[in-house]
Design a protein around this motif. Structure first.
Motif, PDB file in Angstrom:
ATOM      1  N   PHE C  69       0.702  -1.049  -0.130  1.00 52.01           N
ATOM      2  CA  PHE C  69       0.001  -0.062  -0.002  1.00 52.01           C
ATOM      3  C   PHE C  69       1.010   1.269  -0.049  1.00 52.01           C
ATOM      4  O   PHE C  69       0.454   2.523   0.174  1.00 52.01           O
ATOM      5  N   HIS C  72       4.619   1.832  -4.521  1.00 55.43           N
ATOM      6  CA  HIS C  72       4.315   0.831  -5.610  1.00 55.43           C
ATOM      7  C   HIS C  72       5.299   0.814  -6.645  1.00 55.43           C
ATOM      8  O   HIS C  72       5.754  -0.488  -7.133  1.00 55.43           O
ATOM      9  N   GLN C  98      -4.299  -4.920  -6.841  1.00 49.40           N
ATOM     10  CA  GLN C  98      -4.488  -3.418  -6.328  1.00 49.40           C
ATOM     11  C   GLN C  98      -5.393  -2.629  -7.340  1.00 49.40           C
ATOM     12  O   GLN C  98      -5.324  -2.705  -8.546  1.00 49.40           O
ATOM     13  N   PRO C 104      -4.818  -2.979  -0.813  1.00 56.24           N
ATOM     14  CA  PRO C 104      -5.041  -3.831  -1.844  1.00 56.24           C
ATOM     15  C   PRO C 104      -6.490  -4.612  -1.422  1.00 56.24           C
ATOM     16  O   PRO C 104      -6.785  -4.742  -0.278  1.00 56.24           O
TER      17      PRO C 104
END
Lengths: 154, 154, 154, 154
Positions: C69, C72, C98, C104
């Motif tokens: 989270f 990325h 995601q 996610p």
């Protein structure tokens, strides 16, 4: 150095009594401990052993000072001898003299707060540092090396 | 110092590129690492952080050198930036230049065996030691202090 | 078990995608982690490896769920593959899906607070516990053994 | 249970002597140790303390058995009392009976190889396991939980 009070009652791990003056010319680390205190067993004494292993014996001397202020009956000389054997502590260990005061004589004279305390003397015999409780290996290694590098004043 | 090869392709944790000559007058510790290698994450980098915290910034400078020789696709600049952020690594980190050879350029030129390697330069910019794998904190603290105590030859 | 949401986008360390239903009859431990978070690397993942080594594979299955989270761009599939290789993580690892949300999908659906989280399912596929952050090995070993000892309700 | 030999000479941390039969209905963990042995101090006793803290007192009882086979003079009852106080060991500790044999009576009768040894009894008083040296927390937690989950045969 002759001025620094030092009152060992007995010695272990050496066949003759030692005086602080015997360490003139060396940096000297004195590990002040009680064999029944977790902080001494887990941190202080293993660190003193690492000091002995890390530095050259011609630069640094390491000794112990057993300064008991609690549980005297449980800290006999026989107990200490067995403890040193089992924990593989091979440097000389002085047993501090106990009289009527709350603290053993040397520990009191040096103004220490408790155990473990690591006390450092320079090559000229002056007390230069004492660490009560934990000191990190890296900082201690640097401090000892700083003392080793000093020219001895005569 | 001008003779020591140093080939950073990029820098993180600094707003301008650095040269080895910028550290003239300081003892310099360079932590050579790969962000995906356990030995670097568990031992090398935390020890470099302890060096930075233990010594005075006017005596010792600490930088990282990310020298990747495996898993290039998994070691992007974005990955490294996130890694440094999450592990709270705040000293400047150079990314070593990769060309066709098996090793990145600086790592190859310094003759290192692998990562982690800790490389020490004295105040005059001479490479004085490199430790591949683990070195104990106490011994390293002593060695760095020895270099700090040296008079710089000019 | 069919009711528990599970949304893997990709898998590593397995040659075919897995469903939670595949673990019917086993106790299942799911280590939810991010490869760039110190707490996952130092505690969560090594503990999941110890679970795999301690219990019999006919009683307990262990898988990972990479639920990113943050950062990325630094958590590519190639980075994760290299990370798993270098840290010797050999159990199957799902990459959580995601979408536009802050978390996610699987992690969000399971109501987890963050990473590392260890989620335990019983032999019948019911979620029975989740530990966010650290849980002691002894307590976890006892809890898993308790689940292993349960008769499966059908 | 009545058949299991048990020969305590003295007790500490309890105001009355205990018999193995007193633990009927509980799983019982007996930590067999010597207060001057590093492996007991560093591993065995802290693990016994974790057992006591992890499991419910209505399921698991933990006691110590001080079985000295070396350095008898250094292992006085006063030393042991001080040791237990300083290391915060609060479970009952039996002192094994020493006669002319090489090992204390209970330790010899149980066929133990040395200290530390952790001996587990089930709810029915049968000796079910003994671990000499180190056993991992996770495996031990699982094993104790397995015994707790057993129906007591009567």
């Amino acid at each position: 150095m002759d001025d620094v009070p030092f009152h060992p009652a007995h010695w272990l791990n050496t066949d003759h009594p030692l005086a602080l003056g015997d360490f003139h010319g060396w940096v000297l680390a004195v590990e002040v401990f009680q064999m029944l205190f977790p902080g001494c067993v887990l941190n202080g004494l293993p660190q003193a052993q690492r000091l002995e292993q890390t530095f050259d014996a011609k630069d640094l001397a390491v000794i112990g000072l057993h300064s008991v202020f609690e549980h005297h009956a449980g800290n006999s000389r026989e107990s200490l001898a067995a403890f040193l054997h089992e924990w593989r502590i091979q440097f000389p260990v002085a047993i501090d003299t106990q009289d009527d005061g709350p603290m053993p004589q040397t520990m009191g004279a040096w103004g220490l707060q408790g155990t473990p305390s690591l006390v450092l003397f320079d090559r000229g015999g002056r007390m230069r540092a004492h660490h009560f409780g934990q000191v990190a290996d890296m900082a201690l290694g640097a401090q000892v090396m700083g003392l080793i590098g000093e020219e001895e004043e005569r």
